[in-house]
Motif scaffolding. Structure first.
Motif, PDB file in Angstrom:
ATOM      1  N   TYR A 130      94.159  -9.966  93.166  1.00  0.00           N
ATOM      2  CA  TYR A 130      95.595  -9.730  93.253  1.00  0.00           C
ATOM      3  C   TYR A 130      96.399 -10.626  92.312  1.00  0.00           C
ATOM      4  O   TYR A 130      97.484 -10.234  91.876  1.00  0.00           O
ATOM      5  CB  TYR A 130      96.068  -9.951  94.693  1.00  0.00           C
ATOM      6  CG  TYR A 130      95.352  -9.088  95.692  1.00  0.00           C
ATOM      7  CD1 TYR A 130      95.713  -7.758  95.876  1.00  0.00           C
ATOM      8  CD2 TYR A 130      94.288  -9.598  96.449  1.00  0.00           C
ATOM      9  CE1 TYR A 130      95.035  -6.956  96.789  1.00  0.00           C
ATOM     10  CE2 TYR A 130      93.614  -8.809  97.358  1.00  0.00           C
ATOM     11  CZ  TYR A 130      93.993  -7.493  97.523  1.00  0.00           C
ATOM     12  OH  TYR A 130      93.322  -6.695  98.423  1.00  0.00           O
ATOM     13  N   GLU A 213      99.541  -7.231  97.900  1.00  0.00           N
ATOM     14  CA  GLU A 213     100.378  -7.203  96.697  1.00  0.00           C
ATOM     15  C   GLU A 213     101.821  -7.599  96.990  1.00  0.00           C
ATOM     16  O   GLU A 213     102.498  -8.177  96.140  1.00  0.00           O
ATOM     17  CB  GLU A 213     100.361  -5.796  96.083  1.00  0.00           C
ATOM     18  CG  GLU A 213      99.021  -5.373  95.477  1.00  0.00           C
ATOM     19  CD  GLU A 213      98.087  -4.747  96.487  1.00  0.00           C
ATOM     20  OE1 GLU A 213      97.049  -4.204  96.063  1.00  0.00           O
ATOM     21  OE2 GLU A 213      98.389  -4.791  97.703  1.00  0.00           O
ATOM     22  N   ARG A 214     102.283  -7.279  98.199  1.00  0.00           N
ATOM     23  CA  ARG A 214     103.665  -7.588  98.544  1.00  0.00           C
ATOM     24  C   ARG A 214     103.915  -9.096  98.590  1.00  0.00           C
ATOM     25  O   ARG A 214     105.045  -9.560  98.371  1.00  0.00           O
ATOM     26  CB  ARG A 214     104.007  -6.965  99.901  1.00  0.00           C
ATOM     27  CG  ARG A 214     105.473  -7.133 100.281  1.00  0.00           C
ATOM     28  CD  ARG A 214     105.738  -6.702 101.699  1.00  0.00           C
ATOM     29  NE  ARG A 214     105.567  -5.266 101.884  1.00  0.00           N
ATOM     30  CZ  ARG A 214     105.813  -4.642 103.039  1.00  0.00           C
ATOM     31  NH1 ARG A 214     106.216  -5.338 104.094  1.00  0.00           N
ATOM     32  NH2 ARG A 214     105.624  -3.340 103.135  1.00  0.00           N
ATOM     33  N   VAL A 216     102.415 -11.413  96.667  1.00  0.00           N
ATOM     34  CA  VAL A 216     102.099 -12.123  95.422  1.00  0.00           C
ATOM     35  C   VAL A 216     103.255 -13.014  94.966  1.00  0.00           C
ATOM     36  O   VAL A 216     103.031 -14.178  94.600  1.00  0.00           O
ATOM     37  CB  VAL A 216     101.690 -11.127  94.321  1.00  0.00           C
ATOM     38  CG1 VAL A 216     101.667 -11.810  92.954  1.00  0.00           C
ATOM     39  CG2 VAL A 216     100.310 -10.547  94.626  1.00  0.00           C
TER      40      VAL A 216
END
Length: 322
Positions: A130, A213-214, A216
């Motif tokens: 990620y 991903e949110r 990161v």
């Protein structure tokens, strides 16, 4: 650490229910004549501004909101005098304090049952899947320095670990503005209202289903804050007591806290923000004095509460926040 995270999340729902119960307390106060009330508000303002907690006065007709910008983790080594803020609290008619959640026991049990989802990345995935190579290398350097492994931990847990275990921002801390106001209000039986930021089931669903991903941006900000070390943590606290609002908001730690859950979450964050804006708008429609203790990044940040109130043409006085 896993247990601590679960207890923290459970505490959100519990605190929300407790705040909702406290909000049932009410009191009746006799309203002073206009000129006398104005003098009293001015006294509150002058007193509270000596407290070391940045505060703004917002007026609309016969309504006044004393808006205190609070931060988490004020180091004990930072000198500030909460007694003045406590005295100002006693002169308010009502208090807006904290963000409540309409939760249930079922929400808490669901968090406990699904705790692995909160603490681990998806099966077979690591942080390198990620983060970009640059950010992964920076995380690797921190792992080597502190002898920890974040490769399989969820970003929710890893970001908190970096800030609390490695940066130690929330250890050996003094009372923050919310603690001071809460105790003073309880002792004086001043009505306290929690700003309700959503339902517990929504919060739990967001926690359990948010893709890595949110988080990161949160992880990147936590890495930057940890790299900066303890010096900026101390400076942030000193800037807060001296009303250097912009300096606090620009500090690596404050940026990380603003980009991480819950304020940085694209679902929960806007709900909390909208709840506070609505709560302050309602307070400005009530006669008398309301003291509101809200996160500084919500109050003075870009397009924050102060910007919005100023744009409405309301009179706002206090430290510079831009």
């Amino acid at each position: 650490m896993k247990t601590r995270l679960v207890l923290t999340m459970c505490g959100v729902a519990i605190l929300g229910l407790a705040a909702e119960a406290r909000a049932q307390t009410s009191s009746s106060l006799t309203q002073a004549p206009a000129d006398e009330a104005a003098a009293e508000v001015e006294t509150i303002v002058v007193t509270a501004r000596r407290s070391g907690a940045p505060m703004w006065t917002v007026t609309a007709g016969d309504s006044t909101v004393l808006l205190v910008g609070a931060i988490d983790g004020v180091p004990r080594s930072v000198a500030w005098r909460p007694d003045a803020l406590e005295a100002a609290t006693l002169r308010a008619d009502r208090i807006l304090l904290g963000t409540g959640v309409q939760g249930s026991l079922g929400d808490i049990l669901r968090l406990i049952w699904r705790s692995r989802t909160l603490t681990r990345l998806p099966e077979g995935r690591t942080s390198a899947d990620y983060l970009s190579p640059e950010w992964q290398a920076r995380l690797d350097a921190l792992e080597a320095r502190y002898r920890v492994d974040h490769s399989r931990k969820s970003f929710l847990l890893s970001s908190r670990d970096l800030l609390t275990d490695q940066l130690d921002f929330d250890r050996d801390t003094a009372d923050d503005a919310g603690d001071v106001v809460r105790r003073a209000a309880r002792k004086a039986r001043i009505p306290v209202r929690a700003v309700t930021g959503g339902r517990g089931d929504q919060l739990v669903e967001d926690l359990l289903t948010a893709p890595p991903e949110r988080l990161v941006p949160c992880m990147q900000a936590a890495i930057e804050a940890t790299e900066a070390g303890a010096g900026p943590v101390q400076q942030r606290g000193e800037d807060w007591t001296r009303f250097r609002v912009r300096a606090v908001l620009d500090s690596p730690l404050e940026k990380a806290l603003g980009r991480c859950w819950p304020w940085g979450d694209p679902t929960i964050g806007p709900q909390l923000r909208a709840a506070w804006i609505e709560g302050i708008d309602k307070a400005l429609a009530e006669p008398g004095v309301t003291m509101a203790v809200a996160p500084l990044n919500l109050v003075g940040g870009e397009d924050g509460v102060l910007d919005r109130l100023k744009a409405k043409g309301l009179e706002v006085s206090g430290p510079d926040w831009r």
